[in-house]
Design an enzyme around this catalytic site. Sequence first.
Site, PDB file in Angstrom:
ATOM      1  N   LYS A  52      10.173 -16.471 -10.260  1.00 20.55           N
ATOM      2  CA  LYS A  52       9.428 -15.401 -10.935  1.00 20.55           C
ATOM      3  C   LYS A  52       8.374 -16.003 -11.876  1.00 20.55           C
ATOM      4  CE  LYS A  52      10.011 -11.429 -13.934  1.00 20.55           C
ATOM      5  NZ  LYS A  52      10.899 -10.712 -14.849  1.00 20.55           N
ATOM      6  N   LYS A  75     -11.806  -3.317  18.360  1.00 23.42           N
ATOM      7  CA  LYS A  75     -10.429  -3.746  18.656  1.00 23.42           C
ATOM      8  C   LYS A  75     -10.031  -3.451  20.106  1.00 23.42           C
ATOM      9  CE  LYS A  75      -9.089  -3.361  13.803  1.00 23.42           C
ATOM     10  NZ  LYS A  75      -7.975  -3.428  12.843  1.00 23.42           N
ATOM     11  N   ASN A 111       0.850  -1.195   0.000  1.00 27.22           N
ATOM     12  CA  ASN A 111       0.000   0.000   0.000  1.00 27.22           C
ATOM     13  C   ASN A 111       0.888   1.248   0.000  1.00 27.22           C
ATOM     14  OD1 ASN A 111       0.632   0.757   2.810  1.00 27.22           O
ATOM     15  ND2 ASN A 111      -0.407  -1.177   3.260  1.00 27.22           N
ATOM     16  N   ASP A 127      -4.259  -6.033   4.611  1.00 24.13           N
ATOM     17  CA  ASP A 127      -5.309  -6.901   5.144  1.00 24.13           C
ATOM     18  C   ASP A 127      -5.269  -8.283   4.512  1.00 24.13           C
ATOM     19  OD1 ASP A 127      -6.652  -5.232   7.042  1.00 24.13           O
ATOM     20  OD2 ASP A 127      -7.200  -3.962   5.338  1.00 24.13           O
ATOM     21  N   LYS A 132     -13.948   0.729  14.746  1.00 19.35           N
ATOM     22  CA  LYS A 132     -12.661   0.035  14.951  1.00 19.35           C
ATOM     23  C   LYS A 132     -12.190   0.191  16.402  1.00 19.35           C
ATOM     24  CE  LYS A 132     -11.232   0.429  10.161  1.00 19.35           C
ATOM     25  NZ  LYS A 132     -10.492   1.133   9.131  1.00 19.35           N
ATOM     26  N   PHE A 156      -4.678   3.625  14.459  1.00 18.52           N
ATOM     27  CA  PHE A 156      -4.921   4.643  13.439  1.00 18.52           C
ATOM     28  C   PHE A 156      -5.997   4.073  12.518  1.00 18.52           C
ATOM     29  CE2 PHE A 156      -1.885   8.239  13.120  1.00 18.52           C
ATOM     30  CZ  PHE A 156      -1.176   7.999  14.284  1.00 18.52           C
TER      31      PHE A 156
HETATM   32  O1  PMT Z   1       2.937   6.149   6.504  1.00 20.52           O
HETATM   33  P1  PMT Z   1       2.427   7.477   5.958  1.00 20.52           P
HETATM   34  O2  PMT Z   1       2.684   7.663   4.501  1.00 20.52           O
HETATM   35  O3  PMT Z   1       2.895   8.641   6.800  1.00 20.52           O
HETATM   36  O4  PMT Z   1       0.822   7.454   6.086  1.00 20.52           O
HETATM   37  C1  PMT Z   1       0.244   7.461   7.337  1.00 20.52           C
HETATM   38  C2  PMT Z   1      -0.953   6.488   7.428  1.00 20.52           C
HETATM   39  C3  PMT Z   1      -2.073   6.974   6.533  1.00 20.52           C
HETATM   40  C4  PMT Z   1      -0.498   5.073   7.006  1.00 20.52           C
HETATM   41  C5  PMT Z   1      -1.390   6.443   8.936  1.00 20.52           C
HETATM   42  O5  PMT Z   1      -1.730   7.715   9.350  1.00 20.52           O
HETATM   43  C6  PMT Z   1      -2.548   5.483   9.138  1.00 20.52           C
HETATM   44  O6  PMT Z   1      -3.705   5.804   8.987  1.00 20.52           O
HETATM   45  N1  PMT Z   1      -2.214   4.223   9.532  1.00 20.52           N
HETATM   46  C7  PMT Z   1      -3.191   3.126   9.680  1.00 20.52           C
HETATM   47  C8  PMT Z   1      -3.526   2.556   8.346  1.00 20.52           C
HETATM   48  C9  PMT Z   1      -4.463   1.364   8.463  1.00 20.52           C
HETATM   49  O7  PMT Z   1      -4.014   0.268   8.283  1.00 20.52           O
HETATM   50  O8  PMT Z   1      -5.679   1.648   8.830  1.00 20.52           O
HETATM   51  P2  PMT Z   1      -6.866   0.546   9.024  1.00 20.52           P
HETATM   52  O9  PMT Z   1      -8.032   1.389   9.277  1.00 20.52           O
HETATM   53  O10 PMT Z   1      -6.858  -0.395   7.883  1.00 20.52           O
HETATM   54  O11 PMT Z   1      -6.447  -0.249  10.332  1.00 20.52           O
HETATM   55  C10 PMT Z   1      -6.869   0.143  11.626  1.00 20.52           C
HETATM   56  C11 PMT Z   1      -5.792  -0.190  12.632  1.00 20.52           C
HETATM   57  O12 PMT Z   1      -5.607  -1.610  12.697  1.00 20.52           O
HETATM   58  C12 PMT Z   1      -4.438   0.400  12.339  1.00 20.52           C
HETATM   59  O13 PMT Z   1      -3.874   0.862  13.537  1.00 20.52           O
HETATM   60  C13 PMT Z   1      -3.636  -0.769  11.764  1.00 20.52           C
HETATM   61  O14 PMT Z   1      -2.234  -0.658  12.083  1.00 20.52           O
HETATM   62  C14 PMT Z   1      -4.277  -1.960  12.477  1.00 20.52           C
HETATM   63  N2  PMT Z   1      -4.248  -3.189  11.658  1.00 20.52           N
HETATM   64  C15 PMT Z   1      -4.902  -3.245  10.476  1.00 20.52           C
HETATM   65  C16 PMT Z   1      -4.925  -4.405   9.758  1.00 20.52           C
HETATM   66  C17 PMT Z   1      -4.242  -5.545  10.253  1.00 20.52           C
HETATM   67  N3  PMT Z   1      -4.216  -6.673   9.582  1.00 20.52           N
HETATM   68  N4  PMT Z   1      -3.591  -5.463  11.419  1.00 20.52           N
HETATM   69  C18 PMT Z   1      -3.589  -4.316  12.142  1.00 20.52           C
HETATM   70  O15 PMT Z   1      -2.993  -4.241  13.200  1.00 20.52           O
END
Ligand code: PMT
Length: 408
Positions: A287, A341, A208, A277, A337, A323
């Site tokens: 490859k 969580k 991503n 995800d 979330k 986040f």
């Molecule tokens: O890295 P930059 O370019 O500075 O950009 C910053 C950012 C946009 C990446 C950051 O600010 C941000 O939003 N990070 C979280 C991105 C994310 O995965 O969001 P989500 O809504 O999909 O996940 C929610 C939370 O669950 C997040 O804290 C994530 O780390 C966590 N997660 C998600 C999926 C997964 N399989 N495991 C997780 O722990």
Amino acid sequence: MLRNREIILGVTGGIAVYKSIFLCRELTQQGANVHVVMTKNAMEFVTPLTFQTISGNTVTHDLFELFHASQIGHVALADRAHALVVAPATANILGKVANGLADDFLSTMIMATRVPVLFAPAMNTVMWDSPAVQRNLRTLAEAGHHFVEPDEGELACGVHGRGKMASPEEIVEALETLFCPKDLTGERILVTAGPTVEPIDPVRFVSNHSSGKMGYAMARAAARRGADVVLVSGPTCLPPPRRARIVPVKTADQMCEAVLAEAAAATVVIKAAAVCDWRPAASAPEKIKKARGAGLTLALEANPDILRELGQRKRDGQLLVGFAAETTDLVTHARAKLREKNLDLIVANDVTAPGAGFHADTNAVRILGADGSEVGVPLATKDRVADRVLDCVVKIRKRSAVSSQRSA
Ligand code: PMT
């Protein structure tokens, strides 16, 4: 942090003087009022005019110069300052200050000041390793002075080793640390940053847009405020924060393993990483060859949800901060979330907003609390956003300290 601060930049004679010009510019751009003091030897490398033009202030080098007619120059300047940075700091200036010598403007001023002094040494590796320099460094540290240690790399003398002056950004970071409240001392903060990459074959992957900037800003801010920081990072192009222990990972599985291991000792976990995800259900060992014009269908399977797992294992007193990267219904999705969580805080960012989200140096967020609170942070640097998130962490800590005092 540096806005309206009076900073004295002491420049001594070494080839790293050219980096101090960038340091001077960086400090002025951060809003500091910079007064440059050069030694005679420094002026052999660059002229005072360069620093004068960048700082907008007269450069001082003469011990007998008088400030405002009646005041003694070195005392007047030392009195007005909030901090003094010596960059580059040669073996000579370290030796003079360690041994109480004051024979020019800079060394006299260092002796005449009570403000914090930060040295950024730069010298040849053999000099850096010499017993005399190491002894002087210990003496200076015991006297309460601060350092940004030199880096290892190719030195001006052609040798590879330790002695390269730290980068201007690292010196600014160290300076900001001096001014920062240490309200996270005693906390062990685990931060995640960057993307994860999920291999399709040895040359291709699914990932991503995360650059890691937000997570690295979180780690730097937490370390500045006195926390012991571990940064579990997916692949990024960013320099590792000096004051954090970094654990590099690539895939979500690796991040999961590292995070679960580190979380056992963490008092706060901040998950800024953008974890994929899904991952390809199978990663080809060789490859994958393309057949002309033919497409490729990838089967994806779910990666572990690391934060959800942390939420299930949350210990008493441990704080979990997530986040949420959203493109619609920011607060609704983020609140879901937060609840699902078992988080204490979630930082919601709309990654489609201009200047926010992926890659930008800025972000605009809403910090939502499990108690229903909501703090809006309008577009600001990721460093500033990180500090606002940490302010919320400190607030929760203070609140629970008050309530446990009441119930005692
Ligand atoms: O890295 P930059 O370019 O500075 O950009 C910053 C950012 C946009 C990446 C950051 O600010 C941000 O939003 N990070 C979280 C991105 C994310 O995965 O969001 P989500 O809504 O999909 O996940 C929610 C939370 O669950 C997040 O804290 C994530 O780390 C966590 N997660 C998600 C999926 C997964 N399989 N495991 C997780 O722990």
